[in-house]
Design a protein around this motif. Structure first.
Motif, PDB file in Angstrom:
ATOM      1  N   UNK A 108      -3.358   1.893  -1.115  1.00 26.48           N
ATOM      2  CA  UNK A 108      -4.317   0.811  -0.826  1.00 26.48           C
ATOM      3  C   UNK A 108      -4.593   0.317   0.486  1.00 26.48           C
ATOM      4  N   UNK A 109      -3.614   0.314   1.300  1.00 34.28           N
ATOM      5  CA  UNK A 109      -3.894  -0.083   2.820  1.00 34.28           C
ATOM      6  C   UNK A 109      -4.851   1.001   3.633  1.00 34.28           C
ATOM      7  N   UNK A 110      -4.708   2.213   3.048  1.00 40.33           N
ATOM      8  CA  UNK A 110      -5.431   3.418   3.616  1.00 40.33           C
ATOM      9  C   UNK A 110      -6.920   3.416   3.372  1.00 40.33           C
ATOM     10  N   UNK A 111      -7.112   2.822   1.963  1.00 39.01           N
ATOM     11  CA  UNK A 111      -8.501   2.771   1.420  1.00 39.01           C
ATOM     12  C   UNK A 111      -9.194   1.421   2.025  1.00 39.01           C
ATOM     13  N   UNK A 112      -8.371   0.356   2.487  1.00 42.54           N
ATOM     14  CA  UNK A 112      -8.951  -0.827   2.975  1.00 42.54           C
ATOM     15  C   UNK A 112      -9.372  -0.450   4.476  1.00 42.54           C
ATOM     16  N   UNK A 113      -8.484   0.293   5.196  1.00 38.78           N
ATOM     17  CA  UNK A 113      -8.541   0.664   6.576  1.00 38.78           C
ATOM     18  C   UNK A 113      -9.549   1.707   6.950  1.00 38.78           C
ATOM     19  N   UNK A 114     -10.061   2.682   5.882  1.00 37.93           N
ATOM     20  CA  UNK A 114     -10.757   3.621   6.258  1.00 37.93           C
ATOM     21  C   UNK A 114     -11.932   3.671   7.210  1.00 37.93           C
ATOM     22  N   UNK A 115     -12.849   2.536   6.939  1.00 33.60           N
ATOM     23  CA  UNK A 115     -13.892   2.108   7.452  1.00 33.60           C
ATOM     24  C   UNK A 115     -13.581   1.788   9.122  1.00 33.60           C
ATOM     25  N   UNK A 116     -12.778   0.975   9.245  1.00 35.64           N
ATOM     26  CA  UNK A 116     -12.358   0.357  10.342  1.00 35.64           C
ATOM     27  C   UNK A 116     -11.647   1.528  11.298  1.00 35.64           C
ATOM     28  N   UNK A 117     -10.807   2.262  10.602  1.00 35.78           N
ATOM     29  CA  UNK A 117     -10.227   3.453  11.367  1.00 35.78           C
ATOM     30  C   UNK A 117     -11.442   4.401  12.155  1.00 35.78           C
ATOM     31  N   UNK A 118     -12.504   4.650  11.388  1.00 34.17           N
ATOM     32  CA  UNK A 118     -13.396   5.665  12.116  1.00 34.17           C
ATOM     33  C   UNK A 118     -14.338   4.727  12.934  1.00 34.17           C
ATOM     34  N   UNK A 119     -14.603   3.439  12.617  1.00 31.76           N
ATOM     35  CA  UNK A 119     -15.478   2.629  13.563  1.00 31.76           C
ATOM     36  C   UNK A 119     -14.660   2.574  15.116  1.00 31.76           C
ATOM     37  N   UNK A 120     -13.315   2.297  14.922  1.00 31.60           N
ATOM     38  CA  UNK A 120     -12.447   2.241  16.302  1.00 31.60           C
ATOM     39  C   UNK A 120     -12.695   3.469  16.971  1.00 31.60           C
ATOM     40  N   UNK A 121     -12.678   4.505  16.423  1.00 37.54           N
ATOM     41  CA  UNK A 121     -12.598   5.951  16.702  1.00 37.54           C
ATOM     42  C   UNK A 121     -13.710   6.290  17.406  1.00 37.54           C
ATOM     43  N   UNK A 122     -14.818   5.678  16.979  1.00 38.84           N
ATOM     44  CA  UNK A 122     -16.209   5.971  17.408  1.00 38.84           C
ATOM     45  C   UNK A 122     -16.631   7.329  16.572  1.00 38.84           C
ATOM     46  N   UNK A 123     -16.225   7.518  15.340  1.00 39.01           N
ATOM     47  CA  UNK A 123     -16.699   8.632  14.490  1.00 39.01           C
ATOM     48  C   UNK A 123     -17.383   8.379  13.102  1.00 39.01           C
ATOM     49  N   UNK A 124     -18.078   7.245  13.146  1.00 39.54           N
ATOM     50  CA  UNK A 124     -18.802   6.898  11.975  1.00 39.54           C
ATOM     51  C   UNK A 124     -19.841   8.016  11.953  1.00 39.54           C
TER      52      UNK A 124
END
Length: 394
Positions: free
Chosen positions: A118-134
């Motif tokens: 559940x945590x991963x699913x909630x954080x997926x968008x933020x992870x790629x945004x922070x990494x600049x990989x959207x």
């Protein structure tokens, strides 16, 4: 909280081929006779809300310390007490599958990092945004560059605040803008009570972000405390490299250092952009076949802002006689921003102390720079600058 008490770690190996054969025959009961002490009776504490830096030469024991703290390796003696959840970042991208997409990789590796589904699913968008990989979530990882993969690994590892974060050279990931984002995230972690222990060779960054620094040398704790003092001690160790077989301060009868203004007045307060003269007088007890004299300037954080020597300037001298007084004068403008600085000197062979060092002393002279009648500026160095407008009529 982390408490390290009398912690030691040694590695046992084989000194020859026969010992390897004996180890195989004895089914591993024979461990070999070669020993390497990686850590020797370390003692230190880390409290909540602190960034602790770890510095030292290659082989000093920095990575071994992080492996022990993260339970990747066990101690031979001593005691480690840790309160909280540890998240080690020893190698970014380890465990990623190049045949899977970026999104699939963070879902699988997130579980290894201790995240729930559940945590991963909630954080997926933020992870790629922070990494600049959207927009690259569904690209397979082998199409990512090395930097992109490391940014993704860093973003995943720090998506949630850990109690204790261990970092081994991971701050070198990405460009300058990404590093600023990383440091900002660390600042937020610290404000919320995390402990961050970071190993890095970037001394300027370590001095800027760390509350305390651990200095290791051959597995021994040489210093733990104020970052400025730690860096000074580290530079002394570099100057006393064991490869410099002829290092000995006893070779000098005396040395004298003065910082002079244009009228040859000995001062410790100067104005920004003022030209000064550094006068170094010295005598050697014995003859020196080849000599370079240098100096280095550090700011109040211990960060080296400038250093040069007579060899680089084409003024190396030969056949220095014993009991003769020599004098060398360096002239240069003080184009650093206002503040407090310290100056050190060195006597060695050739281009650097690595070729053979006779003396290395940091912070033997303190001075201050004041800004008067010059415009305010940003940064460390003042550059005389002009500007003008040019208007073009339509």
């Amino acid at each position: 909280m982390i408490s390290v008490e009398n912690v030691s770690k040694k590695y046992i190996g084989f000194s020859n081929l026969l010992e390897r054969v004996l180890s195989v025959i004895s089914l591993g009961l024979f461990k070999g006779t070669s020993q390497y002490i990686a850590l020797n009776k370390l003692n230190f504490n880390a409290e909540k809300g602190q960034i602790i830096g770890v510095i030292g030469r290659n082989g000093a024991g920095k990575s071994t310390l992080l492996k022990i703290l993260s339970n990747v390796s066990m101690v031979d003696s001593g005691k480690i007490t840790i309160s909280g959840v540890i998240r080690p970042m020893l190698e970014l991208g380890v465990g990623f599958n190049p045949e899977l997409t970026g999104l699939e990789n963070i879902r699988f590796n997130g579980l290894l990092w201790g995240y729930s589904s559940d945590e991963i699913q909630k954080l997926e968008k933020e992870i790629f945004q922070f990494a600049g990989l959207v927009g690259l979530e569904n690209q397979i990882l082998k199409n990512y560059s090395t930097g992109m993969t490391m940014r993704l690994g860093f973003s995943l590892a720090t998506a949630n605040r850990p109690d204790i974060l261990l970092i081994d050279e991971a701050l070198a990931v990405g460009d300058a803008s990404f590093q600023v984002k990383c440091l900002d995230r660390f600042k937020k972690f610290i404000e919320r009570g995390s402990i961050i222990i970071v190993v890095s060779h970037d001394l300027q960054m370590m001095s800027a972000i760390c509350q305390k620094i651990i200095l290791l040398e051959k597995g021994n704790l040489e210093f733990f405390g104020n970052p400025t003092l730690a860096l000074r001690k580290y530079f002394e160790i570099l100057g006393k490299n064991e490869d410099n077989y002829n290092f000995s301060e006893d070779m000098l009868l005396y040395y004298n250092v003065k910082l002079l203004d244009e009228l040859n007045n000995n001062r410790n307060i100067f104005f920004l952009n003022q030209t000064v003269k550094l006068e170094i007088k010295f005598k050697f007890k014995s003859e020196i076949p080849r000599l370079t004299v240098g100096f280095q300037i550090d700011d109040n954080r211990g960060i080296r802002v400038f250093g040069i020597n007579s060899h680089i300037l084409g003024k190396e001298i030969y056949n220095v006689k014993s009991n003769w007084e020599y004098s060398i004068i360096f002239s240069f403008p003080l184009n650093f921003r206002e503040g407090k600085y310290s100056l050190g000197i060195s006597f060695h062979k050739g281009d650097s102390h690595i070729e053979g060092c006779y003396l290395w002393k940091d912070s033997i002279l303190d001075f201050e720079i004041e800004r008067i009648e010059l415009p305010k500026f940003d940064g460390l160095v003042y550059l005389p600058t002009t500007c003008e407008w040019k208007n073009q009529e339509l």
